[in-house]
Design an enzyme around this catalytic site. Sequence first.
Site, PDB file in Angstrom:
ATOM      1  N   SER A  11      82.871   0.378  47.922  1.00 15.27           N
ATOM      2  CA  SER A  11      81.906  -0.688  47.656  1.00 15.27           C
ATOM      3  C   SER A  11      82.643  -1.994  47.361  1.00 15.27           C
ATOM      4  O   SER A  11      83.422  -2.078  46.406  1.00 15.27           O
ATOM      5  CB  SER A  11      81.040  -0.312  46.455  1.00 15.27           C
ATOM      6  OG  SER A  11      80.330  -1.454  46.004  1.00 15.27           O
ATOM      7  N   HIS A  34      80.562  -0.258  51.900  1.00 15.06           N
ATOM      8  CA  HIS A  34      79.268  -0.281  51.212  1.00 15.06           C
ATOM      9  C   HIS A  34      79.038  -1.690  50.670  1.00 15.06           C
ATOM     10  O   HIS A  34      79.865  -2.214  49.922  1.00 15.06           O
ATOM     11  CB  HIS A  34      79.306   0.753  50.078  1.00 15.06           C
ATOM     12  CG  HIS A  34      78.042   0.919  49.321  1.00 15.06           C
ATOM     13  ND1 HIS A  34      77.000   1.725  49.760  1.00 15.06           N
ATOM     14  CD2 HIS A  34      77.640   0.412  48.131  1.00 15.06           C
ATOM     15  CE1 HIS A  34      76.020   1.707  48.857  1.00 15.06           C
ATOM     16  NE2 HIS A  34      76.387   0.906  47.858  1.00 15.06           N
ATOM     17  N   MET A 138      71.134   8.022  43.415  1.00 12.79           N
ATOM     18  CA  MET A 138      71.920   7.178  42.504  1.00 12.79           C
ATOM     19  C   MET A 138      72.432   8.036  41.343  1.00 12.79           C
ATOM     20  O   MET A 138      71.660   8.751  40.703  1.00 12.79           O
ATOM     21  CB  MET A 138      71.068   6.026  41.954  1.00 12.79           C
ATOM     22  CG  MET A 138      70.701   4.941  42.962  1.00 12.79           C
ATOM     23  SD  MET A 138      72.114   4.131  43.780  1.00 12.79           S
ATOM     24  CE  MET A 138      73.003   3.419  42.384  1.00 12.79           C
ATOM     25  N   GLY A 145      78.796  -2.031  38.785  1.00 12.50           N
ATOM     26  CA  GLY A 145      79.864  -1.076  39.037  1.00 12.50           C
ATOM     27  C   GLY A 145      80.477  -0.620  37.724  1.00 12.50           C
ATOM     28  O   GLY A 145      80.147  -1.137  36.648  1.00 12.50           O
ATOM     29  N   GLY A 177      77.810   5.654  42.390  1.00 12.94           N
ATOM     30  CA  GLY A 177      77.917   5.375  40.969  1.00 12.94           C
ATOM     31  C   GLY A 177      78.839   6.346  40.266  1.00 12.94           C
ATOM     32  O   GLY A 177      78.571   7.553  40.221  1.00 12.94           O
ATOM     33  N   SER A 199      84.905   1.003  41.889  1.00  9.83           N
ATOM     34  CA  SER A 199      86.079   0.781  41.035  1.00  9.83           C
ATOM     35  C   SER A 199      87.204   1.779  41.285  1.00  9.83           C
ATOM     36  O   SER A 199      88.377   1.433  41.164  1.00  9.83           O
ATOM     37  CB  SER A 199      85.685   0.755  39.560  1.00  9.83           C
ATOM     38  OG  SER A 199      84.620   1.617  39.297  1.00  9.83           O
TER      39      SER A 199
END
Length: 221
Positions: A11, A34, A138, A145, A177, A199
């Site tokens: 992401s 993403h 999710m 994030g 997530g 991350s």
Amino acid sequence: MSPHRPRIQPSILAADWADMRTEVERIRAADGVHVDVMDNHFVPNLTFGPQMVETVQRISPVPLDVHLMITDADRWAPGYAELGVFSVTFHAEATADPVALARRIREIGSRASIALKPATPVEPFLELLPEFDQVLVMTVEPGFGGQSFMADMMPKLRTLRAAADRHGIDLWLQVDGGIATDTIGIAAEAGADTFVAGSSVYGAADVDAAIAGLRAAARRG
Ligand code: DX5
Ligand code: ZN
């Protein structure tokens, strides 16, 4: 674990936005990029719009997986598909007619994906699964994030995988997530085959190693 090769989609929410071209080129070993679109209404954060999605589409070596965290998806989601992106995810909580919207997205030429916030149950969607190419479960509250993976979402994945098998469809099950090497196997074991990681990829010193590490950990399930 899932019989599919795990798909890893970093992401860019966690990338360095000052150097987006380099950041997108850095993840060429991934299966997609993403892109989190947030409108400050559906979630309390504001990120990218269509112009940025179009820009990433122009420079990316991998397909675009657009995650719309916006209200009134019925009105806005088709415009993202019209940009020619690989996949468009809209939220179940933000559409009046998920089937009509998915059909419209498919008709334009993108894969149609529906996302469920943590509090949204899967049961109302099980009979509708053939209308979608992907369901995003999710594993954090959408908006930011760096949050912790919610392992209590795993029953939703199991239910969805069983229902997809019953329908006999190749439904991609995506999680988003808190995905890292210590959580991805839990999601893979529950039936996920498509993994968003912000991350844990962009926060790593070696992005290629991070992607390979996630893939290996997903396979171990
Ligand atoms: C959260 C976004 C995620 C986010 C994931 O609302 O939808 O895609 O980038 O970030 P990490 O992997 O850091 O939890
Ligand atoms: Zn996302």
